[in-house]
Design an enzyme around this catalytic site. Structure first.
Site, PDB file in Angstrom:
ATOM      1  N   HIS A   1      -0.263 -16.529  25.531  1.00 25.56           N
ATOM      2  CA  HIS A   1       0.893 -16.529  24.629  1.00 25.56           C
ATOM      3  C   HIS A   1       0.472 -15.914  23.297  1.00 25.56           C
ATOM      4  CE1 HIS A   1       3.344 -19.971  26.728  1.00 25.56           C
ATOM      5  NE2 HIS A   1       2.958 -19.021  27.561  1.00 25.56           N
TER       6      HIS A   1
ATOM      7  N   GLU B   1       0.728 -16.895  20.218  1.00 23.34           N
ATOM      8  CA  GLU B   1       0.044 -17.788  19.282  1.00 23.34           C
ATOM      9  C   GLU B   1      -1.415 -17.985  19.695  1.00 23.34           C
ATOM     10  OE1 GLU B   1       2.892 -18.303  20.912  1.00 23.34           O
ATOM     11  OE2 GLU B   1       4.267 -19.600  19.813  1.00 23.34           O
TER      12      GLU B   1
ATOM     13  N   CYS C   1       5.614 -23.223  22.157  1.00 23.96           N
ATOM     14  CA  CYS C   1       5.764 -24.041  23.367  1.00 23.96           C
ATOM     15  C   CYS C   1       4.775 -25.213  23.303  1.00 23.96           C
ATOM     16  CB  CYS C   1       5.488 -23.175  24.597  1.00 23.96           C
ATOM     17  SG  CYS C   1       3.732 -22.873  24.871  1.00 23.96           S
TER      18      CYS C   1
ATOM     19  N   CYS D   1       1.019 -24.090  23.082  1.00 24.89           N
ATOM     20  CA  CYS D   1       0.648 -23.537  21.776  1.00 24.89           C
ATOM     21  C   CYS D   1       0.682 -24.612  20.702  1.00 24.89           C
ATOM     22  CB  CYS D   1       1.554 -22.361  21.430  1.00 24.89           C
ATOM     23  SG  CYS D   1       1.305 -20.971  22.556  1.00 24.89           S
TER      24      CYS D   1
HETATM   25 ZN   LIG Z   1       3.111 -20.882  23.926  1.00 23.44          ZN
END
Ligand SMILES: [Zn+2]
Length: 155
Positions: free
Chosen positions: A52, A54, A82, A85
């Site tokens: 992801h 991040e 999410c 993260c």
């Molecule tokens: Zn994430």
């Protein structure tokens, strides 16, 4: 809050879609206001479900700082993080998070992580993906070793 950096994460997310990546971008900024980590979502490109934006930005920032903590840094991200993260942000001890789109916008865009939050609150045996505790003998040994270890790096 730096509007330029905030806008930059959204632009990174848009550019990443054009490169067949996910619609997410993130930036880590240090206490001097300098960008030390940047990331876009490359899950499908790299076959890495943890890639992801991040996470990518945090990894790059930690490499740049040669540290596993970013306690004097802030994160700018194009979308509300999410659960994965969210956890990484806490482990990295970031100072603050600025996000543009919220969870409901992500869900409407096809990225619904609400069910993960719901799953986390259920007892392990009620989850769709079962987590089963195995009361193995010696299962506490890793923690005993950790406590005893004289030269450990706490985190
Ligand atoms: Zn994430």
């Amino acid at each position: 809050m730096n509007t330029t950096y905030m806008n930059q994460t959204v632009q990174m997310a848009i550019d990443n879609v054009k490169k067949n990546g996910g619609p997410f971008g993130a930036i880590v900024v240090d206490h001097n206001g300098k960008i030390i980590g940047k990331g876009a979502n490359v899950v499908t490109k790299t076959n890495d479900p943890t890639a992801h934006a991040e996470i990518q930005a945090i990894r790059q920032a930690c490499q740049a700082k040669e540290s596993f903590q970013l306690s004097d840094c802030v994160l700018y991200t194009s979308c509300e993080p999410c659960p994965m993260c969210f956890g990484a942000i806490y482990w990295a001890k970031l100072q603050k998070v600025y996000y543009a789109a919220d969870q409901t916008m992500a869900a409407a865009g096809g990225f619904d992580d609400a069910y993960i939050y719901e799953e986390m609150q259920k007892p392990s045996h009620e989850r769709q993906l079962p987590f089963q505790e195995i009361p193995l003998e010696g299962r506490n040994r890793p923690f005993e070793e950790w406590k005893k270890h004289p030269d450990k790096t706490e985190y």
